[in-house]
Design an enzyme around this catalytic site. Sequence first.
Site, PDB file in Angstrom:
ATOM      1  CG  HIS A  24       0.060  -4.369   5.039  1.00  0.00           C
ATOM      2  ND1 HIS A  24      -0.597  -3.862   3.943  1.00  0.00           N
ATOM      3  CD2 HIS A  24       0.486  -5.612   4.682  1.00  0.00           C
ATOM      4  CE1 HIS A  24      -0.585  -4.750   2.962  1.00  0.00           C
ATOM      5  NE2 HIS A  24       0.076  -5.822   3.382  1.00  0.00           N
ATOM      6  CG  HIS A  65      -2.021  -1.020   1.107  1.00  0.00           C
ATOM      7  ND1 HIS A  65      -2.495  -1.718   2.201  1.00  0.00           N
ATOM      8  CD2 HIS A  65      -2.729  -1.467   0.032  1.00  0.00           C
ATOM      9  CE1 HIS A  65      -3.457  -2.544   1.803  1.00  0.00           C
ATOM     10  NE2 HIS A  65      -3.607  -2.411   0.491  1.00  0.00           N
ATOM     11  CD  GLU A  76      -0.572   0.141   4.642  1.00  0.00           C
ATOM     12  OE1 GLU A  76       0.045  -0.948   4.572  1.00  0.00           O
ATOM     13  OE2 GLU A  76      -1.816   0.209   4.735  1.00  0.00           O
ATOM     14  CD  GLU A  82      -2.336  -4.049   9.129  1.00  0.00           C
ATOM     15  OE1 GLU A  82      -1.845  -2.902   8.986  1.00  0.00           O
ATOM     16  OE2 GLU A  82      -3.022  -4.607   8.248  1.00  0.00           O
TER      17      GLU A  82
END
Length: 294
Positions: free
Chosen positions: A205, A61, A64, A264
């Site tokens: 991420h 992404h 990110e 994450e």
Amino acid sequence: MSFLCFRPYDFQQLLKDISKLNNNYSFVHVYEIGKSVEGRPIWEIKIGEGERKVHFNGSFHANEWITSSALMSFVKEYAEAVDQDGEIEGVSSQFLFSETALSIVPMVNPDGVELVINGPSKANAQQVMAMNHGLTDFSGWKANIRGVDLNNQYPVGWEIEKERKLPKSPAARDYPGDRPLSEPEAIVMAELQMREQFDRVLAFHTQGAEFYWGYNNKEPEESKQLAERFERVSGYEAVHFIDSHAGFKDWFIQEYERPGFTIELGKGCNPLPLTQLAAVYEATRSICIAALLK
């Protein structure tokens, strides 16, 4: 920390770091494994000679990009430790090197990262401005340059995401494309796994300070053991299942029934501020080392 880059980590910074790795360490091998929509190289970095094959990736992404910075910081610290026959977090770097063949794709989505950090080029300005509702602020952009979410591109539950996701056309975020594996960046990553047959995969991420380790009950028992290890070393919460499909980790677990994780990093709003980089890197390094161990 001398390994950290306290500036937005764009494609040019990645090229500089790769050049330094090539010049300084003969045991670090860098390969161009494909190109993005706009023709930027997608690089794979390999370190280690072991039989166990482990893969990390970052910046699926666009906003990110701090994941690319954290992963490259780990590469630099690990390479220096190997070169100096030293330790990294108390573990012998030579032991890690001999036990594991590590593959890292630090920036899966270089076009998107460039857009978020440096803005549109003349060639793509009209297209991306339209998808961004006329806004010149691209900080919310997750997709590749064609407006497709690369982590919604894999042929495992893709139809579910296609049906329920909004928007229904190319956009800054969340559009899964008009078919699975329509985008060159997503294809490159699928082909890499099919070619290399990694034993473990970690996709980095942001944000949430948690990680996901299951999919469709296809994950092996080893995944739970690794999840407990990652939780212990990082302080991040291990989450077994979430209602999400078509991601790289999901596809890896479904197709290969091997341990796959979506990590994450950090907390807050993307893109995470550089004030979080040191903390993000501490978690990244601990998880990376834990993933390299048996």
